[in-house]
Design an enzyme around this catalytic site. Structure first.
Site, PDB file in Angstrom:
ATOM      1  N   CYS A 173       0.864  -1.244   0.158  1.00  0.00           N
ATOM      2  CA  CYS A 173      -0.119  -0.002   0.062  1.00  0.00           C
ATOM      3  C   CYS A 173       0.850   1.194   0.076  1.00  0.00           C
ATOM      4  O   CYS A 173       0.754   2.267  -0.624  1.00  0.00           O
ATOM      5  CB  CYS A 173      -1.026  -0.109   1.245  1.00  0.00           C
ATOM      6  N   LYS A 181      -1.959   7.647  -5.714  1.00  0.00           N
ATOM      7  CA  LYS A 181      -2.558   8.727  -5.693  1.00  0.00           C
ATOM      8  C   LYS A 181      -1.897   9.981  -5.858  1.00  0.00           C
ATOM      9  O   LYS A 181      -2.118  11.028  -6.263  1.00  0.00           O
ATOM     10  CB  LYS A 181      -3.158   8.837  -4.215  1.00  0.00           C
ATOM     11  N   HIS A 227     -23.011  25.475   3.838  1.00  0.00           N
ATOM     12  CA  HIS A 227     -23.107  25.813   2.430  1.00  0.00           C
ATOM     13  C   HIS A 227     -22.186  26.974   2.457  1.00  0.00           C
ATOM     14  O   HIS A 227     -21.966  27.978   3.086  1.00  0.00           O
ATOM     15  CB  HIS A 227     -24.679  26.583   2.355  1.00  0.00           C
TER      16      HIS A 227
END
Length: 463
Positions: free
Chosen positions: A42, A51, A442
Site C-alpha cells: 500500500c 494517488k 453551504h
C-alpha cells in the site's frame, strides 16, 4: 536462543504495522517480520504512490482548463520522470514514517522471510541466516500481489503490472488496460490524462462492475468523453509481443479482433501471498490463495490469526487496518467488535472519483428490501459549479419500511472524501430522519448528500 514475544505479526502493510502498534499500546511485547519494505504494498507500491501520480494528472488537467477559470497557462506540459520521482518520494516518506512509529512504540522489527513451523513458532530467514521466533499469538498479514493470467504475463517492458506502471520506462502512446476495477481504471485515468490513447477491456458487462449500475454508467460516459475507448463483455485472449508493440487478440461478441498497442497494463485481480510460508502445514485452510478466517480473523489454529488482503475480500487497506486493531485487542484480552463488511467504504481515485458504501440498489432488492432511492446531480450544487466540476451524482438507497440507510454511491469531485459522512451514518445506524435533520454547511459539495436523502422521500429542494 529463540526470541519470545506476546504477538508476532508477519507483514508490515497497513494491516500488519497497525496491528503491531495497537498491540504495543496495549502492553504486549510485539515483533513485526518483514521481507521487503516497511509499509507493505500500500505505502510503497499501491495506494499512496498511485494517488501521488493521480494528483499530478489532476493538476495537469486543471492547467489545461485554465481558460475556463479566467486564467492563462501557455505551453503547459509534463516531465514523466519528475512526476514519478515525486510519487516515489511520497512513498519513501511514509515508509520512513512507519519505521519511526514502530520504533516509537518499541515494536521489534525483524527483516526476513517468515515461515510457520508450528503454532506459536516462526522461522525467519534473513541476510544473516535463520532464526526462530516464538509467540503466544501469530498474526499473518502477508498481503497479496497481482494476478497473472496465462498469455498475459507481464514482461516489464511492454506488458506491465501496477509495479511497472508506477515507475514506467516510457510514456505509453497507445495503451491497453485489461480490467476495469479500481487499479485498472486509476492507471487508465492517469495515463489517459497525460495523453495516452487508452483502451480499457472489461470481461463483465460494465466498467467498475462492483459499483452501482447507475454510477458505472455515469463514470463510463465521462471516461468516453475524456477520450477513452471502453470495451465491455470483452476478453483479451492472448498478446503477441514485439520489440516496440503488442498485438492484442480481443474477443468481443463471439468474434476475435486484433488491435495494436505499445503498452499493456494487466489489472485482472490479485492473489494472496501464501506460498512457502508453512501455512497449510500447520493447519491453516487456504481457499483460492486466501486464508479462511471467521469474523474475528481467527484461522481455526489456536493462536493464529490472518488479516488484510491475504484473508480475502474486500481487498482494502482500511479494512486491513481495522482488522489489525481488532485482533490486537483480542490478543490483549479486550472485547472487540467484528468488522461489518457492508459498512466498509470503497474508493476509486480516477477522474471523476467514485466512492460507495453498503448495498447497491440491485443488491438491496435481491436481499428482499423494499427500497426508496434518492439521487442528486452535481449540476444542482453551487460548490460543484463554482469548482468547475458539475459532472457528478450522489445516489442513496434506503429501506422503505425502516428508513435504514442501506447504501450510498457517488461519482464526481472529491467523493472519496464525502463518502465518510454516510459511513459514519451507517455505523451509528442512522435513518433518513436524522440525515434529513442534519444541517449541512453551504456552499459545500456535501449539500448534495443531503439533497439525495431528501430526494428519496420526495423532498429535494434544488432538483
Amino acid at each position: 536462543m529463540a526470541q519470545s514475544f506476546d504477538m508476532v505479526v508477519i507483514g508490515s502493510g497497513p494491516g500488519g504495522y497497525v496491528c503491531a502498534i495497537r498491540g504495543a499500546q496495549l502492553g504486549l511485547k510485539v515483533a513485526v517480520i518483514e521481507r521487503a519494505d516497511l509499509g507493505g504494498i500500500c505505502l510503497n507500491w499501491g495506494c499512496i504512490p498511485t494517488k501521488a501520480l493521480l494528483r499530478s494528472a489532476e493538476v495537469f488537467h486543471l492547467m489545461g482548463r485554465a481558460k475556463d477559470f479566467g486564467l492563462k497557462a501557455d505551453g503547459i506540459g509534463f516531465d514523466l520522470d519528475s512526476v514519478v520521482k515525486r510519487s516515489r518520494g511520497v512513498a519513501k516518506q511514509l515508509s520512513g514514517g512507519v519505521s519511526h512509529l514502530l520504533k516509537k512504540n518499541k515494536v521489534t522489527v525483524i527483516a526476513g522471510h517468515a515461515k510457520l513451523t508450528a503454532p506459536g513458532k516462526v522461522s525467519v530467514k534473513g541476510d544473516k541466516g535463520e532464526e526462530e521466533v516464538t509467540a503466544k499469538a501469530i498474526v499473518v498479514a502477508t498481503g497479496a500481489r497481482a494476478r497473472n493470467l496465462p498469455g498475459l504475463e507481464p514482461d516489464g517492458e511492454r506488458v506491465w503490472t501496477y509495479r511497472e506502471a508506477l515507475v514506467p520506462k516510457h510514456m505509453p502512446k497507445k495503451l491497453l488496460v485489461i480490467g476495469s476495477g479500481a487499479i485498472g481504471i486509476e492507471f487508465a485515468s492517469f495515463y489517459n490524462t497525460l495523453g495516452a490513447e487508452t483502451t480499457v477491456v472489461e470481461v463483465m458487462d460494465r466498467v467498475l462492475p462492483v459499483e452501482d449500475e447507475e454510477i458505472s454508467a455515469f463514470a463510463k460516459k465521462q471516461f468516453v468523453k475524456q477520450g477513452m475507448t471502453i470495451l465491455e463483455k470483452a476478453t483479451v485472449k492472448k498478446l503477441d509481443r514485439a520489440k516496440d508493440k503488442v498485438t492484442a487478440h480481443i474477443e468481443i461478441g463471439g468474434k476475435t479482433e486484433t488491435r495494436e498497442f505499445d503498452t499493456v497494463i494487466s489489472a485482472v485481480g490479485i492473489v494472496g501471498n501464501v506460498e512457502d510460508s508453512g501455512f497449510e502445514e500447520v493447519g491453516l485452510k487456504i481457499d483460492r490463495t486466501h486464508i479462511v478466517v471467521d469474523e474475528y480473523c481467527r484461522t481455526g489454529v489456536d493462536g493464529v490469526y490472518a488479516i488484510g488482503d491475504v484473508a480475502g475480500a474486500p481487498w482494502l487497506a482500511h479494512k486491513a487496518s481495522h482488522e489489525g486493531v481488532m485482533v490486537a485487542e483480542l490478543v490483549a484480552g479486550r472485547k472487540a467488535h467484528p468488522i461489518r463488511p457492508n459498512s466498509i467504504p470503497g474508493c476509486t481515485y480516477c477522474h471523476p472519483q467514485v466512492a460507495s458504501v453498503g448495498l447497491t440498489e440491485a443488491k438491496a432488492k435481491e436481499a428482499g428490501h423494499e427500497v426508496k432511492v434518492g439521487r442528486f446531480p452535481f449540476i444542482g450544487n453551487g460548490k460543484a459549479i463554482a469548482l468547475g466540476e458539475p459532472e457528478g451524482m450522489i445516489k442513496t438507497v434506503f429501506d422503505a419500511k425502516t428508513g435504514e440507510l442501506l447504501g450510498a454511491h457517488m461519482v464526481g469531485a472529491e467523493v472519496t472524501e464525502l463518502i465518510q459522512g454516510y459511513v459514519v451514518g451507517r455505523t451509528l445506524e442512522t435513518t433518513e430522519a436524522e440525515l434529513m435533520e442534519t444541517v449541512f454547511p453551504h456552499p459545500t459539495l456535501s449539500e448534495a448528500m443531503h439533497e439525495s436523502v431528501l430526494d428519496a422521500y420526495g423532498r429535494a429542494i434544488h432538483f
